[in-house]
Design an enzyme around this catalytic site. Structure first.
Site: not given
Ligand code: PGA
Length: 242
Positions: A9, A11, A90, A92, A162, A168, A204
């Site tokens: 992803n 983003k 997601h 976010e 997640e 992140g 992460s």
């Molecule tokens: P990250 O994001 O690997 O940067 O922690 C994962 C995600 O939001 O799908």
């Protein structure tokens, strides 16, 4: 270990030049995976990766097929440019754009209607975990979709656990926490008669922890954010999934 799934992803990162370079490297390596670039680069991705083991997904969709919905992108459009997958729910999107369970259900329905495989994200916030509510929150999010679309349709969905606090942060959930949540989700899926659904972990995931996460029996794959923007990192994670 059988082949596990790796979804990247991106983003809201990248540029046309960066996307072209990264996608070419993924094409050359030809390791089974799914990449989800921002909308403007989807067509380029699908063209470059056509015929390879790398599939293309979008990071979201509008649930209505067409109309006066300024700024939105529909399922038929995603199919039209060559997408096979789409991320839905997601954290976010849930936190910043009001994507609640009801909207997630509509979007999953729309994705399936147009032959796209939805990657449905679920996960608890840190404060919910600290209050002992992690499983409740995650299973409620999961059941909302199962009940919303029905077990038969749910068989065509991918789920990504997640934990919001791991996204992140640079620190993934512990193997014990991941295994415990995945076992709980698997039991819920079994109760709902949709046992075959793949359960991914995200938050992460990096080259140095991917091997261990992917070796967990309960984990069918990983959803990768930051590390999917660097070819070497993403390819090392894909290699660990074999
Ligand atoms: P990250 O994001 O690997 O940067 O922690 C994962 C995600 O939001 O799908």
């Amino acid at each position: 270990m059988s082949q596990k799934l790796v979804v990247g992803n991106w983003k809201m990162f990248g540029s046309r030049a960066m996307a072209a370079e990264l996608l070419q490297l993924l094409r050359d390596a030809n390791l089974p995976s799914v990449v989800c670039p921002p909308y403007p680069y989807l067509l380029m991705a699908a063209d470059l990766l056509a015929g390879s083991a790398v599939k293309v997904g979008a990071q979201g969709l509008e649930y209505r097929d067409e109309g006066a919905y300024t700024g939105e992108v529909s399922g038929p459009m995603l199919r039209d440019v060559g997408c096979s997958h789409v991320i839905v729910g997601h954290s976010e999107r849930r936190a910043l754009y009001g994507e609640n369970d009801a909207l997630v259900v509509e979007k999953v329905r729309a994705a399936l209607r147009h032959g796209l495989t939805p990657v449905v994200c679920v996960g608890e916030h840190l404060e919910q975990r600290q209050r002992g509510l992690a499983k409740r929150v995650v299973l409620d999010q999961l059941n909302a979709v199962i009940n919303g679309i029905g077990a038969e349709s749910f068989a065509r969905v991918l789920v990504a656990y997640e934990p919001v606090w791991a996204i992140g942060s640079g620190v993934a959930a512990t193997l014990d926490d991941v295994a415990e949540m995945h076992v709980a989700m698997r039991a819920a899926l079994r109760d709902a008669n949709c046992d075959g659904v793949a359960l991914l972990y995200g938050g992460s995931v990096k080259p140095d922890n991917a091997g261990q996460l992917l070796s967990l029996h309960a984990v069918d794959g990983v959803l990768v954010g930051g590390a999917s923007l660097v070819a070497d990192s993403f390819l090392r994670i894909c290699s660990a999934a074999k």
